[in-house]
Design an enzyme around this catalytic site. Structure first.
Site, PDB file in Angstrom:
ATOM      1  N   GLY A  32     -55.401  -2.887  14.428  1.00 31.23           N
ATOM      2  CA  GLY A  32     -54.174  -2.773  15.220  1.00 31.23           C
ATOM      3  C   GLY A  32     -53.084  -2.025  14.473  1.00 31.23           C
ATOM      4  N   ALA A  33     -51.819  -2.255  14.906  1.00 31.22           N
ATOM      5  CA  ALA A  33     -50.667  -1.495  14.371  1.00 31.22           C
ATOM      6  C   ALA A  33     -50.994   0.003  14.440  1.00 31.22           C
ATOM      7  CB  ALA A  33     -50.323  -1.936  12.950  1.00 31.22           C
ATOM      8  N   HIS A  35     -51.403   3.976  15.163  1.00 30.67           N
ATOM      9  CA  HIS A  35     -50.561   5.167  15.007  1.00 30.67           C
ATOM     10  C   HIS A  35     -51.383   6.380  15.417  1.00 30.67           C
ATOM     11  CE1 HIS A  35     -52.899   5.730  11.379  1.00 30.67           C
ATOM     12  NE2 HIS A  35     -52.518   4.544  10.943  1.00 30.67           N
ATOM     13  N   HIS A  38     -55.022   6.638  14.342  1.00 31.87           N
ATOM     14  CA  HIS A  38     -55.996   5.887  15.154  1.00 31.87           C
ATOM     15  C   HIS A  38     -56.261   6.624  16.469  1.00 31.87           C
ATOM     16  CE1 HIS A  38     -54.230   2.361  12.849  1.00 31.87           C
ATOM     17  NE2 HIS A  38     -55.517   2.151  12.683  1.00 31.87           N
ATOM     18  N   LYS A 151     -59.048   8.694   5.713  1.00 32.48           N
ATOM     19  CA  LYS A 151     -58.041   8.248   4.747  1.00 32.48           C
ATOM     20  C   LYS A 151     -58.657   7.135   3.890  1.00 32.48           C
ATOM     21  CE  LYS A 151     -54.399   5.619   5.489  1.00 32.48           C
ATOM     22  NZ  LYS A 151     -54.563   4.633   4.404  1.00 32.48           N
ATOM     23  N   SER A 187     -50.481   5.688   8.132  1.00 34.50           N
ATOM     24  CA  SER A 187     -51.093   4.404   7.796  1.00 34.50           C
ATOM     25  C   SER A 187     -50.278   3.310   8.477  1.00 34.50           C
ATOM     26  CB  SER A 187     -51.041   4.201   6.277  1.00 34.50           C
ATOM     27  OG  SER A 187     -51.223   2.846   5.958  1.00 34.50           O
ATOM     28  N   SER A 188     -50.949   2.256   8.888  1.00 38.51           N
ATOM     29  CA  SER A 188     -50.214   1.133   9.509  1.00 38.51           C
ATOM     30  C   SER A 188     -49.211   0.569   8.507  1.00 38.51           C
ATOM     31  CB  SER A 188     -51.184   0.037   9.923  1.00 38.51           C
ATOM     32  OG  SER A 188     -52.148   0.571  10.792  1.00 38.51           O
ATOM     33  N   ARG A 189     -49.571   0.646   7.220  1.00 43.18           N
ATOM     34  CA  ARG A 189     -48.676   0.100   6.188  1.00 43.18           C
ATOM     35  C   ARG A 189     -47.368   0.870   6.077  1.00 43.18           C
ATOM     36  NH1 ARG A 189     -51.755  -3.215   2.497  1.00 43.18           N
ATOM     37  NH2 ARG A 189     -53.870  -3.287   3.296  1.00 43.18           N
TER      38      ARG A 189
END
Ligand code: PAF
Length: 281
Positions: A32-33, A35, A38, A151, A187-189
């Site tokens: 999830g999260a 971007h 994805h 990535k 990145s979700s982060r």
């Protein structure tokens, strides 16, 4: 129309019907999260298959730090509307109790050291957790093809190894990293970074570009030392920067026709990774 499915029995019966009509299934596992990175993967899966399944599951087993797991961004509603916008057929929200059962125990096999290098060295148990959940999800979805972002280069290598070792009937497709206009790998982060930190984090991309630009002309160890010094002089805390063989992920000590630079560093509390092939293929 996008269907949301949580029960494995509902997923299996939907996919069984589709497969018996000869339809191919593209699978994109995610935490999830979502971007643009994805979404690029999802678009590729849609182009290449009759049906696309995206799973959303934040897999605790692959976090070696419980705080990192708790702080991992979760945006179910907006993820869902992004996936609806992409025309995904099924969004699967696996239930932990159904992932691992007596009939489907966590898989256990040797990754021949691939899981203890780089990310594996810094995050013990990480790849064990990844392999366990991806294998369980493959059992649920039984996809024709499964899609992963480059990535996480090492993740792709580990999962290829799993597919080969266990002779799983699925084709893995690796999708290039998507970057922001300034080069920062999506990145979700990144959602946990402030605007200022996003600028600081750019040092990773710049350092990889520096390595790529000078790789042919500068002695290996000198170049690597300069690149590390670059990151040390920034506000990021370097975890590792290595030039490895992209096949084996083993560190190189001298120039090699195929080389991959891999980096991991902390920007504040957030651990970021990136990689770049140093020689155009
Ligand atoms: O790359 C990720 O988001 C995760 O590692 C994956 C493949 C979904 C497994 O939890």
């Amino acid at each position: 129309m996008t269907q949301q499915i949580t029960a494995v029995s509902a997923l299996a019966s939907f996919l069984h019907k589709a497969k018996s009509r000869g339809q191919t299934v593209g699978f994109v596992p995610t935490m999830g999260a979502l971007h643009e990175g994805h979404l690029a993967i999802v678009r590729k899966a849609r182009q290449e298959n009759n049906l696309t399944v995206v799973s959303i599951y934040v897999n605790e087993r692959q976090f070696n730090n419980s705080e990192d797991f708790l702080k991992y961004p979760r945006h179910e509603e907006s993820d869902l509307s992004l996936l609806q916008g992409e025309g995904v057929d099924i969004v699967y929200f696996p239930q932990t109790a159904e992932l691992f059962t007596q009939e489907n125990l966590p898989i256990n096999f040797s990754l021949n050291g691939l899981d203890v290098l780089l990310e594996g060295a810094s995050r013990p148990g990480h790849f064990k957790g990844v392999v366990e959940v991806v294998h369980a999800l493959f059992m649920h979805v039984q996809p024709t093809k499964a899609y992963f972002g480059l990535k996480d280069f090492q993740q792709v290598a580990v999962l290829r190894k799993m597919v080969k070792e266990l002779q799983l009937p699925v084709e893995l497709v690796a999708v290039p990293t998507v970057r922001a206009e300034n080069g920062l790998a999506l990145s979700s982060r990144n959602q946990r970074l402030s605007e200022e930190q996003r600028q600081e984090a750019l040092i990773l991309f710049k350092t990889l570009c520096f390595l790529k630009e000078h790789y042919q002309k500068t002695p290996h160890n000198e170049l690597l030392a300069q690149a590390k010094a670059n990151i040390h002089s920034s506000s990021l805390k370097l975890d590792y920067l290595e030039i490895v063989d992209p096949e084996t992920l083993i560190s190189l000590n001298e120039h090699h026709p195929q080389a991959l630079a891999c980096v991991a560093a902390f920007c504040g509390e957030v651990r970021l990774i990136d990689n770049m092939l140093l020689i155009a293929q």
